[in-house]
Each structure stands twice: as structure tokens, then as C-alpha cells.
Design an enzyme around this catalytic site. Structure first.
Site, PDB file in Angstrom:
ATOM      1  N   ASP A 170      -9.537   9.459  31.865  1.00 53.27           N
ATOM      2  CA  ASP A 170      -8.089   9.642  31.749  1.00 53.27           C
ATOM      3  C   ASP A 170      -7.358   8.370  31.321  1.00 53.27           C
ATOM      4  O   ASP A 170      -6.127   8.386  31.191  1.00 53.27           O
ATOM      5  CB  ASP A 170      -7.491  10.174  33.047  1.00 53.27           C
ATOM      6  N   TYR A 264      -8.878  -1.655  29.249  1.00 50.22           N
ATOM      7  CA  TYR A 264     -10.100  -2.239  29.844  1.00 50.22           C
ATOM      8  C   TYR A 264     -10.681  -3.387  29.022  1.00 50.22           C
ATOM      9  O   TYR A 264     -11.511  -4.152  29.523  1.00 50.22           O
ATOM     10  CB  TYR A 264     -11.145  -1.143  30.076  1.00 50.22           C
TER      11      TYR A 264
HETATM   12  N1  LIG Z   1     -12.946   9.194  34.557  1.00 49.46           N
HETATM   13  C1  LIG Z   1     -11.708   8.778  34.896  1.00 49.46           C
HETATM   14  O1  LIG Z   1     -10.910   8.451  34.073  1.00 49.46           O
HETATM   15  C2  LIG Z   1     -11.356   8.681  36.365  1.00 49.46           C
HETATM   16  C3  LIG Z   1     -10.018   8.585  36.792  1.00 49.46           C
HETATM   17  C4  LIG Z   1      -9.784   8.443  38.156  1.00 49.46           C
HETATM   18  C5  LIG Z   1     -10.853   8.459  39.050  1.00 49.46           C
HETATM   19  N2  LIG Z   1     -12.109   8.580  38.572  1.00 49.46           N
HETATM   20  C6  LIG Z   1     -13.278   8.642  39.429  1.00 49.46           C
HETATM   21  O2  LIG Z   1     -13.147   9.735  40.314  1.00 49.46           O
HETATM   22  C7  LIG Z   1     -14.013   9.485  41.427  1.00 49.46           C
HETATM   23  C8  LIG Z   1     -13.270   9.735  42.723  1.00 49.46           C
HETATM   24  O3  LIG Z   1     -12.371   8.696  42.900  1.00 49.46           O
HETATM   25  P1  LIG Z   1     -11.672   8.468  44.323  1.00 49.46           P
HETATM   26  O4  LIG Z   1     -10.954   7.179  44.226  1.00 49.46           O
HETATM   27  O5  LIG Z   1     -10.936   9.674  44.710  1.00 49.46           O
HETATM   28  O6  LIG Z   1     -12.944   8.302  45.304  1.00 49.46           O
HETATM   29  P2  LIG Z   1     -13.043   8.723  46.854  1.00 49.46           P
HETATM   30  O7  LIG Z   1     -14.051   7.804  47.462  1.00 49.46           O
HETATM   31  O8  LIG Z   1     -11.704   8.866  47.452  1.00 49.46           O
HETATM   32  O9  LIG Z   1     -13.704  10.203  46.794  1.00 49.46           O
HETATM   33  C9  LIG Z   1     -14.965  10.384  46.279  1.00 49.46           C
HETATM   34  C10 LIG Z   1     -15.637  11.475  47.098  1.00 49.46           C
HETATM   35  O10 LIG Z   1     -16.953  11.652  46.574  1.00 49.46           O
HETATM   36  C11 LIG Z   1     -17.806  11.910  47.679  1.00 49.46           C
HETATM   37  N3  LIG Z   1     -19.210  11.668  47.309  1.00 49.46           N
HETATM   38  C12 LIG Z   1     -19.817  10.481  47.178  1.00 49.46           C
HETATM   39  N4  LIG Z   1     -21.111  10.666  46.833  1.00 49.46           N
HETATM   40  C13 LIG Z   1     -21.309  12.015  46.751  1.00 49.46           C
HETATM   41  C14 LIG Z   1     -22.435  12.842  46.437  1.00 49.46           C
HETATM   42  N5  LIG Z   1     -23.625  12.290  46.156  1.00 49.46           N
HETATM   43  N6  LIG Z   1     -22.270  14.189  46.433  1.00 49.46           N
HETATM   44  C15 LIG Z   1     -21.062  14.733  46.745  1.00 49.46           C
HETATM   45  N7  LIG Z   1     -19.962  13.999  47.057  1.00 49.46           N
HETATM   46  C16 LIG Z   1     -20.090  12.652  47.048  1.00 49.46           C
HETATM   47  C17 LIG Z   1     -17.304  10.983  48.777  1.00 49.46           C
HETATM   48  O11 LIG Z   1     -17.753  11.380  50.042  1.00 49.46           O
HETATM   49  C18 LIG Z   1     -15.798  11.121  48.596  1.00 49.46           C
HETATM   50  O12 LIG Z   1     -15.263  12.115  49.405  1.00 49.46           O
HETATM   51  C19 LIG Z   1     -14.514   8.048  41.253  1.00 49.46           C
HETATM   52  O13 LIG Z   1     -15.765   8.054  40.587  1.00 49.46           O
HETATM   53  C20 LIG Z   1     -13.471   7.447  40.333  1.00 49.46           C
HETATM   54  O14 LIG Z   1     -13.939   6.320  39.630  1.00 49.46           O
HETATM   55  C21 LIG Z   1     -12.393   8.678  37.261  1.00 49.46           C
HETATM   56  O1  LIG Z   2      -7.952   1.174  40.407  1.00 52.51           O
HETATM   57  P1  LIG Z   2      -7.675   2.645  40.497  1.00 52.51           P
HETATM   58  O2  LIG Z   2      -8.670   3.379  41.367  1.00 52.51           O
HETATM   59  O3  LIG Z   2      -6.257   3.007  40.789  1.00 52.51           O
HETATM   60  O4  LIG Z   2      -7.863   3.200  39.030  1.00 52.51           O
HETATM   61  C1  LIG Z   2      -9.130   3.120  38.444  1.00 52.51           C
HETATM   62  C2  LIG Z   2      -9.134   4.228  37.418  1.00 52.51           C
HETATM   63  O5  LIG Z   2      -8.226   3.819  36.381  1.00 52.51           O
HETATM   64  C3  LIG Z   2      -8.156   4.723  35.273  1.00 52.51           C
HETATM   65  O6  LIG Z   2      -7.595   5.964  35.730  1.00 52.51           O
HETATM   66  C4  LIG Z   2      -6.185   5.823  35.978  1.00 52.51           C
HETATM   67  C5  LIG Z   2      -5.402   6.421  34.836  1.00 52.51           C
HETATM   68  O7  LIG Z   2      -5.943   6.027  33.608  1.00 52.51           O
HETATM   69  C6  LIG Z   2      -3.962   5.954  34.951  1.00 52.51           C
HETATM   70  O8  LIG Z   2      -3.209   6.579  33.932  1.00 52.51           O
HETATM   71  C7  LIG Z   2      -3.402   6.321  36.293  1.00 52.51           C
HETATM   72  O9  LIG Z   2      -2.880   7.654  36.212  1.00 52.51           O
HETATM   73  O10 LIG Z   2      -4.279   6.353  37.382  1.00 52.51           O
HETATM   74  C8  LIG Z   2      -5.686   6.629  37.154  1.00 52.51           C
HETATM   75  C9  LIG Z   2      -6.431   6.306  38.419  1.00 52.51           C
HETATM   76  O11 LIG Z   2      -5.798   5.211  39.028  1.00 52.51           O
HETATM   77  C10 LIG Z   2      -9.541   4.953  34.681  1.00 52.51           C
HETATM   78  O12 LIG Z   2      -9.493   5.914  33.655  1.00 52.51           O
HETATM   79  C11 LIG Z   2     -10.513   5.414  35.736  1.00 52.51           C
HETATM   80  O13 LIG Z   2     -11.790   5.561  35.160  1.00 52.51           O
HETATM   81  C12 LIG Z   2     -10.545   4.424  36.869  1.00 52.51           C
HETATM   82  O14 LIG Z   2     -11.376   4.914  37.918  1.00 52.51           O
HETATM   83 MN   LIG Z   3     -11.829   6.236  33.074  1.00 61.59          MN
END
Ligand SMILES: NC(=O)c1ccc[n+]([C@@H]2O[C@H](COP(=O)([O-])OP(=O)(O)OC[C@H]3O[C@@H](n4cnc5c(N)ncnc54)[C@H](O)[C@@H]3O)[C@@H](O)[C@H]2O)c1
Ligand SMILES: O=P(O)(O)OC[C@H]1O[C@H](O[C@H]2[C@H](O)[C@@H](O)[C@@H](O)O[C@@H]2CO)[C@H](O)[C@@H](O)[C@@H]1O
Ligand SMILES: [Mn+2]
Length: 441
Positions: A170, A264
Site C-alpha cells: 500500500d 523507502y
Molecule cells: N504490504 C503493505 O503495504 C503493508 C501495509 C501495512 C501492514 N503490512 C503488514 O501487515 C502485517 C500486519 O501488520 P500489523 O502491524 O497489524 O501486525 P500485528 O502484529 O498487529 O498483527 C499481525 C498478526 O499476525 C499474527 N501472526 C503472526 N504469525 C502468524 C502465523 N504464522 N499464522 C497466523 N497468524 C500469525 C500475529 O499473532 C498477529 O495477531 C505485517 O506484516 C505488516 O508489515 C503490510
Molecule cells: O511503521 P508502520 O507500521 O506504521 O508502517 C509500516 C508500513 O508502511 C507502509 O504502509 C503504510 C501506508 O503506505 C501509508 O500510506 C499509511 O497508510 O500507513 C501504512 C501502514 O502504516 C508500507 O507499505 C508497509 O509495507 C509497511 O509495513
Molecule cells: Mn508495503
């Protein structure tokens, strides 16, 4: 109209309530018959799930809701797996970010040594969930935005090449929303973008409105002065560390004024600046634990205590609509044009065909078609070749349990100054990740 069943993997995630609200707001585009949560931490998930159960009962009683830690119950009878797990949760993100700083190397969630450590923890869990999905709902699609998406994507390319998984991010969505504000547009959907790179490592090369007018000059004029900071008053909720990141884009842009950068790239082009501005005792993980994680769980407990989600402070994760865009495109063959993380295969002519690149794709019921990017400039090509090699070495290290390959991955990262520093960080990360990483020999 057909209705769909979704399992949110990582039900205890801080993002789950916002995504549930977003799904409810968009169910005219993606009608839902069922939402399930799946997590491997029953207690963490239960807090979020019980609050969302109340919320769903009040807002959409027609949608069946359940939550479980049992993979068979979670992955049976689903059309989409929306995956956002964090293996090791924030406690491990904190270590990912603090260990490199012991050696004056930047600590970051998905970049550099922190991202490498996170990737070594995440690969096995994502593969396991793909296998659950294929066993219990063989026709389902996994929409994965669990991080580190770049390493996870390379691992799924290598180890599950035929699986129905699409990796997404995102960050470009969030930046494009800011671009639309800079341009005075109603929404980012009014822009048609050309973008290329790796996940968390990309550039916009062309941005036009729907009439074909070039929007880059106006954007570049703003970014050259302010980065992606726009109208701070309207973004009062943006945390200072994110504001600093959006402001630093000014300097990142100056390195290549022909393109507009993903935020990034700061970590790779200015690692010394990042270290100078880091507090080794209090990193982004601490900020999120203090703010987002604490707030989300406090609101959830409040809902459970009151027995109602009326007037609750959960906010729709508006920028997460890209998840519905993707699911809708698959469900209804909309041919939406979105950035996905996919195997290059010649889309970028002068780049490794096996690299996982982030580029615009056209999505329909049978999956995605890549747009043709053509040749990329030497500067980006050189940076991407180094970073893609890091990501490939991490997956190699995971597959073969190879200390040597992981040391090479850390040594090759643009954020690490030498093989000796890489080895010091690696040895500390091995200690910290016992039980999460495969045994390295
Ligand atoms: N791709 C993106 O752009 C984007 C954006 C925002 C967040 N994220 C990702 O989303 C994920 C969640 O973020 P968050 O801050 O809410 O984390 P969080 O720690 O609050 O929640 C993650 C959840 O995953 C669970 N979990 C961990 N290992 C697991 C497994 N093997 N099987 C099932 N559940 C499992 C944990 O228990 C937890 O409840 C992270 O990987 C974060 O980097 C990605
Ligand atoms: O440090 P965090 O956990 O707040 O954010 C890490 C994530 O940052 C990006 O996601 C952002 C998004 O791009 C931004 O627009 C905003 O809405 O919040 C998101 C989550 O904070 C990134 O794309 C993710 O991969 C990171 O995990
Ligand atoms: Mn991302």
C-alpha cells in the site's frame, strides 16, 4: 449476485478492524457472505475478533462471522485469503530495528538487516498458509500484504510458482493519494501511472490524467521543495516519523529528477542520515506499540465492555481499498490496472527476468497480465540488481539453511558497510531469532 467468503489471516492485526470496516463500506463492489479470522495467537486475535463480532452484528448481520486458530476451519469454504501476518509480532520488529543500530546500521521493518531478519521469519509461515488454502479451498486466491513483501514474493516465486497468490503493497497507494492532493484531484484514481522497481524500492516514471495531460511537472515542482508533505493541517494524524519520511523525499528526488521515488529509497540512498536520526533505544516499533497497537486494542476492549460498536473510534482503512480493488477485479473480471509484485519475465527489458518487480498489471478473473515497462535507466538498474540479489540470497539462505548465503545477503545490502559488520549483525540476529529462523549451518 454471488457473494464471497473471506478469511483474514492475521486476525489479531492492528489493521484488521480498519480493513473490516473498509470491506463493509465496499460490499456493493465485493458482496460478502462470510468473514473469518485466522491467527496463531488465540488471545491476541480474540480481543480483535470479539470487537469485530459486535461491529459486524450491528452493521451487517447477514454476513457470517467466525474466528479460529484451526487452519481447517479457517481455510475451508473461502474465496479470498487476505493475509497480513507479522511473524514474531512487534517484539521481534523491535529487535529487527535495534540490533543493526548496535553497529551504526539502520534498523527498519522491511529494509536492510531488519527486513532480512523479518523475511527469514515470514517465509515458512506464508508457505504454510498457501498450503492450507490449497488443501481446504483449492480455488481460492491469496492476496498477500504480509511483509517483507519483497522477500515473501521471491520465496513464493521460488517455492510455490503455481499458487494463486498475489503480493501487494500500500505504499504506492498512500503516496499516490498525496500526489492527488498536491495536484488538486479528487482521487488517485484520476491518475494513470507508470511505475517500476522492487517492493519498497521503486519509481514513478510517468503520471498523466485521464485525458493524457502530463502531471509530472507540477508534482516535481512540489516534491523538489516539500517532498510528499502536503497540507500538514489536513494530515494532523500523521506521526512525526512518517512526516519526516515524506519530507526526506525532497532529497531522494534530487538524486534522480527524471522520476518520482518511493519513500523507502531514503533507506538505501541516505542510510547515514537515517542512522544519525535514529534513537537506538526507541525505534518505529516502539512508536507503533505506543500508538497504533495500544489504541486499536483499547478501542476493541471498549467495544467488548460496552457491548456495542456504536460511535466507536475504529476508522476505515481507506487506503486499503486496493485490497477490494484486487478482489473485485478477480471476482468480476474488471480488468483493473494496479501495481502488483510479480515475476519480471521481460516486462522490464533490461532486468533479470526472474526478479520480483512492482509494476502496473491488468487484473481479471484468470489473474494478472503485466504491462510492458521497456528499458530502465542505468541508475535504477544498478540499484535494483544489487537489491534483488540481496532478496534472492535471503531466500536461498532460507531454503538451504545457509549461514554463508545469509552473510552474503547482509554484506550485499546497500545499508551495510562491510562484511565484518554484516557478520556481527548476523550473529546477533541468529541469537535473537532462535525458534523463528531455520537452523543455519
Ligand atoms: N504490504 C503493505 O503495504 C503493508 C501495509 C501495512 C501492514 N503490512 C503488514 O501487515 C502485517 C500486519 O501488520 P500489523 O502491524 O497489524 O501486525 P500485528 O502484529 O498487529 O498483527 C499481525 C498478526 O499476525 C499474527 N501472526 C503472526 N504469525 C502468524 C502465523 N504464522 N499464522 C497466523 N497468524 C500469525 C500475529 O499473532 C498477529 O495477531 C505485517 O506484516 C505488516 O508489515 C503490510
Ligand atoms: O511503521 P508502520 O507500521 O506504521 O508502517 C509500516 C508500513 O508502511 C507502509 O504502509 C503504510 C501506508 O503506505 C501509508 O500510506 C499509511 O497508510 O500507513 C501504512 C501502514 O502504516 C508500507 O507499505 C508497509 O509495507 C509497511 O509495513
Ligand atoms: Mn508495503
Amino acid at each position: 449476485m454471488e457473494k464471497y467468503s473471506v478469511v483474514i489471516a492475521g486476525g489479531g492485526s492492528t489493521f484488521t478492524p480498519g480493513i473490516v470496516l473498509m470491506l463493509l463500506n465496499h460490499r456493493q463492489r465485493l458482496p460478502l457472505r462470510q468473514i473469518k479470522f485466522y491467527d496463531n495467537d488465540a488471545e491476541r486475535q480474540e480481543t480483535i475478533a470479539k470487537a469485530c463480532e459486535i461491529l459486524l452484528r450491528e452493521k451487517a448481520p447477514e454476513i457470517a462471522f467466525s474466528y479460529t486458530t484451526d487452519p481447517e476451519k479457517a481455510f475451508t469454504d473461502v474465496d479470498f485469503v487476505m493475509a497480513h501476518i507479522r511473524v514474531g509480532k512487534y517484539a521481534m520488529r523491535e529487535k529487527d530495528e535495534k540490533i543493526p543500530l548496535r553497529y551504526n546500521v539502520l534498523g527498519q521493518e522491511t529494509c536492510g538487516p531488519g527486513g532480512i531478519a523479518y523475511g527469514m521469519r515470514s517465509i515458512g509461515a506464508i508457505l504454510e498458509m498457501i498450503d492450507f488454502m490449497e488443501k481446504y479451498s483449492p480455488n481460492a486466491w491469496m492476496l498477500n500484504y504480509s511483509n517483507p513483501a519483497a522477500i515473501v514474493a521471491e520465496a513464493t516465486r521460488r517455492l510455490r510458482p503455481n499458487s494463486k497468490i498475489i503480493n501487494i503493497c500500500d505504499m504506492p497507494v498512500g503516496i499516490e493519494e498525496r500526489m492527488a492532493e498536491i495536484l488538486g484531484l479528487k482521487s488517485r484514481q484520476e491518475m494513470i501511472v507508470k511505475y517500476y522497481g522492487l517492493n519498497h524500492f521503486g519509481w514513478w516514471s510517468d503520471i498523466r490524467d485521464r485525458k493524457g495531460h502530463d502531471l509530472m511537472p507540477k508534482l516535481k515542482e512540489h516534491v523538489a521543495k516539500y517532498g510528499y508533505v502536503v497540507n500538514p493541517e489536513a494530515h494532523r494524524e500523521t506521526e512525526q516519523s512518517w512526516n519526516d519520511t515524506f519530507a526526506k523525499v525532497k532529497d531522494v528526488y534530487a538524486v534522480d529528477p527524471d522520476t518520482l521515488p518511493n519513500t523507502y529509497l531514503k533507506y538505501y540512498l541516505f542510510p547515514d542520515y537515517v542512522v544519525r536520526h535514529s534513537d537506538p533505544t526507541y525505534t518505529r516499533a516502539n512508536e507503533v506499540m505506543e500508538h497504533r497497537e495500544k489504541n486499536v486494542f483499547a478501542i476493541a476492549r471498549e467495544i467488548i465492555e460496552k457491548g456495542t460498536a456504536e460511535h466507536c473510534r475504529f476508522e476505515t482503512d481507506a487506503h486499503a481499498t486496493y485490497i477490494v480493488d484486487l478482489a473485485e477485479a478477480i471476482a468480476f473480471n474488471t480488468k483493473a490496472r494496479m501495481l502488483l509484485i510479480v515475476e519480471n519475465g521481460g516486462a522490464i527489458e533490461n532486468f533479470d527476468p526472474t526478479a520480483m518487480v512492482e509494476i502496473p498489471c491488468i487484473i481479471g478473473s484468470s489473474g494478472y497480465e503485466k504491462t510492458c515497462i521497456g528499458q530502465i535507466p542505468q541508475f535504477q538498474k544498478g540499484l535494483m540488481e544489487q537489491q534483488a540479489a540481496v532478496e534472492k540470497l535471503v531466500v536461498e539462505a532460507w531454503i538451504h539453511g545457509s549461514y554463508q548465503k545469509l552473510w552474503q545477503a547482509l554484506t550485499l545490502s546497500k545499508t551495510v558497510p562491510s562484511a565484518s559488520v554484516a557478520r556481527q549483525i548476523l550473529d546477533d540476529l541468529i541469537d535473537a531469532n532462535r525458534g523463528y529462523w531455520p537452523e543455519l549451518k
